[in-house]
Design a protein around this motif. Structure first.
Motif, mmCIF file in Angstrom:
data_model
loop_
_atom_site.group_PDB
_atom_site.id
_atom_site.type_symbol
_atom_site.label_atom_id
_atom_site.label_comp_id
_atom_site.label_asym_id
_atom_site.label_seq_id
_atom_site.Cartn_x
_atom_site.Cartn_y
_atom_site.Cartn_z
ATOM 1 N N THR A 40 9.971 14.199 -3.825
ATOM 2 C CA THR A 40 8.576 14.586 -4.053
ATOM 3 C C THR A 40 7.699 14.233 -2.853
ATOM 4 O O THR A 40 6.876 15.051 -2.413
ATOM 5 C CB THR A 40 8.045 13.909 -5.335
ATOM 6 O OG1 THR A 40 8.869 14.308 -6.428
ATOM 7 C CG2 THR A 40 6.613 14.319 -5.618
ATOM 8 N N LEU A 41 7.868 13.015 -2.324
ATOM 9 C CA LEU A 41 7.094 12.633 -1.136
ATOM 10 C C LEU A 41 7.403 13.555 0.044
ATOM 11 O O LEU A 41 6.491 13.970 0.770
ATOM 12 C CB LEU A 41 7.393 11.187 -0.750
ATOM 13 C CG LEU A 41 6.748 10.112 -1.616
ATOM 14 C CD1 LEU A 41 7.285 8.741 -1.241
ATOM 15 C CD2 LEU A 41 5.232 10.148 -1.471
ATOM 16 N N SER A 42 8.679 13.861 0.214
ATOM 17 C CA SER A 42 9.070 14.743 1.320
ATOM 18 C C SER A 42 8.453 16.129 1.169
ATOM 19 O O SER A 42 7.947 16.707 2.142
ATOM 20 C CB SER A 42 10.592 14.866 1.403
ATOM 21 O OG SER A 42 11.168 13.620 1.664
ATOM 22 N N LEU A 43 8.491 16.656 -0.058
ATOM 23 C CA LEU A 43 7.955 17.995 -0.304
ATOM 24 C C LEU A 43 6.441 18.039 -0.239
ATOM 25 O O LEU A 43 5.860 18.877 0.450
ATOM 26 C CB LEU A 43 8.396 18.493 -1.686
ATOM 27 C CG LEU A 43 9.823 18.976 -1.852
ATOM 28 C CD1 LEU A 43 10.134 19.184 -3.323
ATOM 29 C CD2 LEU A 43 10.057 20.249 -1.063
ATOM 30 N N ARG A 44 5.797 17.162 -1.008
ATOM 31 C CA ARG A 44 4.351 17.268 -1.218
ATOM 32 C C ARG A 44 3.508 16.571 -0.151
ATOM 33 O O ARG A 44 2.437 17.062 0.190
ATOM 34 C CB ARG A 44 3.989 16.704 -2.594
ATOM 35 C CG ARG A 44 4.764 17.300 -3.744
ATOM 36 C CD ARG A 44 4.509 18.774 -3.910
ATOM 37 N NE ARG A 44 5.364 19.321 -4.974
ATOM 38 C CZ ARG A 44 5.676 20.582 -5.076
ATOM 39 N NH1 ARG A 44 5.220 21.454 -4.208
ATOM 40 N NH2 ARG A 44 6.457 21.008 -6.044
ATOM 41 N N LEU A 45 3.983 15.447 0.357
ATOM 42 C CA LEU A 45 3.188 14.706 1.330
ATOM 43 C C LEU A 45 3.527 15.099 2.762
ATOM 44 O O LEU A 45 2.647 15.275 3.600
ATOM 45 C CB LEU A 45 3.394 13.200 1.135
ATOM 46 C CG LEU A 45 2.530 12.267 1.967
ATOM 47 C CD1 LEU A 45 1.049 12.466 1.647
ATOM 48 C CD2 LEU A 45 2.930 10.825 1.725
ATOM 49 N N HIS A 47 5.548 17.846 3.573
ATOM 50 C CA HIS A 47 5.784 19.291 3.647
ATOM 51 C C HIS A 47 7.127 19.645 4.280
ATOM 52 O O HIS A 47 7.233 20.563 5.087
ATOM 53 C CB HIS A 47 4.634 19.994 4.378
ATOM 54 C CG HIS A 47 3.302 19.668 3.795
ATOM 55 N ND1 HIS A 47 2.895 20.149 2.575
ATOM 56 C CD2 HIS A 47 2.301 18.863 4.246
ATOM 57 C CE1 HIS A 47 1.697 19.677 2.292
ATOM 58 N NE2 HIS A 47 1.312 18.886 3.290
ATOM 59 N N ALA A 114 9.540 24.180 -10.627
ATOM 60 C CA ALA A 114 9.356 23.222 -9.525
ATOM 61 C C ALA A 114 10.702 22.696 -9.036
ATOM 62 O O ALA A 114 11.576 22.369 -9.848
ATOM 63 C CB ALA A 114 8.480 22.062 -9.989
ATOM 64 N N GLU A 116 11.472 19.868 -7.932
ATOM 65 C CA GLU A 116 11.723 18.518 -8.434
ATOM 66 C C GLU A 116 12.450 18.555 -9.774
ATOM 67 O O GLU A 116 13.386 17.798 -10.020
ATOM 68 C CB GLU A 116 10.414 17.727 -8.585
ATOM 69 C CG GLU A 116 9.690 17.480 -7.291
ATOM 70 C CD GLU A 116 8.654 18.555 -6.936
ATOM 71 O OE1 GLU A 116 7.782 18.273 -6.117
ATOM 72 O OE2 GLU A 116 8.741 19.674 -7.470
#
Length: 161
Positions: A40-45, A47, A114, A116
């Motif tokens: 999630t951090l890799s995807l959302r924060l 990118h 999603a 995730e």
């Protein structure tokens, strides 16, 4: 009978097997939580592309899975961690393409879901069909212990009174 002989393997009871599986689910949940957080951090924060983010999550979760499985789920502390780590890495290298294949298939089949969530589905499907059996029977297998049988000491009877 020899003084050194392998212990005869005993069959685990249903209760022991169920507890081992439950402990493995707990460890797997922790590894999955870390995997999910890293993904999630890799995807959302940051990118990062979904495929690379999945790789980051798998590696992060893998560290927790090894140590948690070794010490808690399978209680496999009798063997040195080196051979276990080798078997774990090999099993993960085999499991990784399977995991990515299932993840990519889910991304293709369910584009509106999603990544995730699809990652969690892929993890659970592979846990049941691949990871738990391999960790149980290959990576953290119970090696027969060597039992040392010591004959009872001879008692000398005092001949003189």
């Amino acid at each position: 009978m020899t003084p050194l002989e392998p212990e005869t393997p005993r069959v685990r009871t249903f209760r022991e097997t169920a507890l081992r599986f439950a402990r493995s689910l707990i460890v797997g949940s922790g590894g999955t939580a870390l995997d999910f957080a890293a993904l999630t951090l890799s995807l959302r924060l940051f990118h990062v592309d979904a495929i690379w983010a999945r790789l980051i999550g798998l590696v992060a979760g893998g560290v927790v899975l090894f140590f948690g499985s070794r010490t808690f789920a399978f209680r496999a502390n009798a063997e040195h961690p080196g051979p276990q780590a080798t078997r774990f890495v090999v099993s993960e290298l085999i499991g990784f393409p399977l995991n990515m294949l299932v993840f990519k298939l889910l991304l293709h089949l369910l584009p509106g879901v999603a990544p995730e969530l699809l990652s969690l589905v892929a993890n659970f499907a592979l846990f049941i069909t691949y990871y738990y059996p391999v960790r149980s029977y290959v990576v953290f297998r119970a090696n027969p212990r060597i039992v040392v049988r010591v004959p009872p000491a001879r008692q000398e009877v005092a001949a003189a009174k």
